[in-house]
Design an enzyme around this catalytic site. Structure first.
Site: not given
Length: 145
Positions: A31, A104
């Protein structure tokens, strides 16, 4: 019976909720960046969130299988504790990957280490089961004698 698996069940539910959270983060990112399905490419910020969710989903079945095998054949408490560590490491992985691809690395290495410990616990537990039930050799009694 349920007292022998309740910790594993609780960690499993937490893992499912974590996967749902990761999935919702992808929906939110779609979105924000205006990327509608089935597209999977876009700005690097979106792609990192998407990849973090997909990578976590790919490892989830492996984690679940090892969690339950280690819990049933080795020790429920240890498996559940390792499961919580794994879920925390995966959360750190997701947050780190969302910020930067280099952030990460430490969490993924840690979570992989936890999986290897679960593999070892599973293998030892299953080996002990086979030896005691099919060969009649109780390794635990030999170690304490």
């Amino acid at each position: 019976m349920l007292d022998q698996i309740h910790l594993l069940a609780a960690v499993t539910v937490l893992g499912v909720l974590e996967q749902a959270y990761f999935f919702l983060q992808v929906i939110y990112a779609r979105r924000v960046f205006g990327i509608s399905p089935p597209k999977i490419s876009g700005p690097p910020e979106f792609e990192r969130i998407f990849r973090a969710q997909v990578n976590s989903s790919e490892y989830f079945p492996i984690f679940l299988a090892l969690l339950w095998q280690a819990g049933l054949f080795f020790h429920q408490g240890l498996a559940a504790a390792l499961g919580l560590l794994y879920l925390y490491a995966r959360y750190c992985y997701f947050i780190g990957y969302r910020a930067s691809s280099s952030e990460r690395l430490a969490p993924i290495y840690f979570s992989t280490g936890v999986l290897w410990i679960l593999i070892a616990a599973s293998a030892l537990g299953i080996l002990h089961f086979f030896l005691s039930h099919y060969v009649g050799l109780n390794v635990l009694q030999l170690l304490t004698a």
